[in-house]
Scaffold this active site. Sequence first.
Site, PDB file in Angstrom:
ATOM      1  N   ASP A  13       0.823  -1.226   0.000  1.00  0.00           N
ATOM      2  CA  ASP A  13       0.000   0.000   0.000  1.00  0.00           C
ATOM      3  C   ASP A  13       0.849   1.266   0.000  1.00  0.00           C
ATOM      4  O   ASP A  13       0.464   2.280   0.586  1.00  0.00           O
ATOM      5  CB  ASP A  13      -0.960   0.019   1.208  1.00  0.00           C
ATOM      6  CG  ASP A  13      -1.784  -1.245   1.296  1.00  0.00           C
ATOM      7  OD1 ASP A  13      -2.292  -1.660   0.246  1.00  0.00           O
ATOM      8  OD2 ASP A  13      -1.901  -1.820   2.394  1.00  0.00           O
ATOM      9  N   GLY A  40      -4.407  -4.352  -4.702  1.00  0.00           N
ATOM     10  CA  GLY A  40      -5.465  -3.578  -5.326  1.00  0.00           C
ATOM     11  C   GLY A  40      -5.249  -2.093  -5.198  1.00  0.00           C
ATOM     12  O   GLY A  40      -4.722  -1.622  -4.199  1.00  0.00           O
ATOM     13  N   GLN A 220       2.160  -5.843  -3.270  1.00  0.00           N
ATOM     14  CA  GLN A 220       2.506  -5.882  -1.829  1.00  0.00           C
ATOM     15  C   GLN A 220       3.854  -5.173  -1.610  1.00  0.00           C
ATOM     16  O   GLN A 220       4.213  -4.326  -2.398  1.00  0.00           O
ATOM     17  CB  GLN A 220       2.516  -7.308  -1.289  1.00  0.00           C
ATOM     18  CG  GLN A 220       1.132  -7.932  -1.172  1.00  0.00           C
ATOM     19  CD  GLN A 220       0.694  -8.649  -2.421  1.00  0.00           C
ATOM     20  OE1 GLN A 220       1.485  -9.317  -3.060  1.00  0.00           O
ATOM     21  NE2 GLN A 220      -0.564  -8.522  -2.774  1.00  0.00           N
TER      22      GLN A 220
END
Length: 419
Positions: A13, A40, A220
């Site tokens: 993130d 995502g 990741q």
Amino acid sequence: MGADLIVGIQWGDEGKGKIVDLLAQNYDVVCRYQGGHNAGHTIVVDGKSVALHLIPSGILNPKAVNIIGNGVVVSPEALLKEMEQFEDLEGRLLISDKAHLIFKYHEEIDKAKERLRGKNAIGTTGRGIGPAYSDKVSRQGHRIGELKDIDRLTQKIMDYFATNRPYFEALGVATPDERTLKKELERYQKALLPYVVDATGYIWDRLQDGQSKILLEGAQGTMLDIDHGTYPYVTSSNTIAAGACTGLGLAPKDIGKVIGIAKAYCTRVGNGPFPTEDHGPEGERLRRQGHEFGTTTGRPRRCGWFDAVAAAYACRINGCDEMALMKLDVLDGFEKIKVAVAYEYEGDRIDYVPSDLENVKPIYEEFEGWSSVVGARSWDQLPQEAKRYIEALEDLVKTPIAIVSTSPDREDTIIRKRI
Ligand code: IMP
């Protein structure tokens, strides 16, 4: 010309989506090499928001070819849903025939095991990632290329359930109905097989032609790497730069520039060690100002200060040539900003990442805050304090910061050095 690589140097993130989206405009081929739909990000283009989990961000560049490499685990359901957002994927999306499939039962195993782990749960995304990689490594997985022969694949999956019956019974995972399974596989075959290719051969050709610019997009972050992260609180793939070699079929010498992506502070989702986590009001403020809630699961992220020890470790392991520092604006208004410059470990001061990271205590240095950097687009627009902060991070991590991001907008980016 080597393939350039983008890699997260924290716990995921980091804002890789914005950088890949920004850079993808200049690349002809963009590849994902590991992970699955546990990753995502949402990209807003012309007011339209696009959610990407498996498809590389190069899909927003109409001229780029996007590859899902063999190291990725692919949920056909998730991929098909994602593909619905685009009309023109033919020739722009290629999937390695060696990528492993994630089925509904992988997700059920993932969730059942997390339940059984109780307080020792990893805090997975529940997407079946670990079970799919486990099946791959224990040589009982199914690859997307197998969709070519549905009868055979159906039989293999039924055999897999027969072989593992006691295990599935213990976890409460039901054997699929053979006819329903076959129908489902036929649907996947029809929808996905046109995109399935020998992706490695394709990339080799593009590397060979000497014309194509290739970008490799990691998912990741380094601290979630199966080998070098905070095991067992990690994801099940090699998230580091080296994962691009196995995950696409590249040789180390095929890799060009490596760009490490970090946020100006740290976050982590799920359980496991996070030395600079701030449980107090400042951590809460970072979460609020940074909108730190997972894109994939909506979970609130744990928040804390920039960890220069972990970032230096990550830059070394990935061989980062440069860094991009994301979300600098989230630190706006903080009077003091802390950075972990070393750890206390077994009574000593250390500057490396031990394998039992849960046993360190961060040693902080404090920096003066600033009022606002939001929307800054050039180095000169930054307040002195922000410049000092960035330069201090460069020294601590021993890697130049080439890009600084000051808002989610593509334009609000300071390019200190063209990549
Ligand atoms: P899994 O990848 O779903 O097995 O989850 C394992 C660990 O990795 C958990 O702590 C997840 O929260 C974390 N994780 C997986 N994907 C991401 C991601 O894209 N961003 C941040 N953390 C992730």
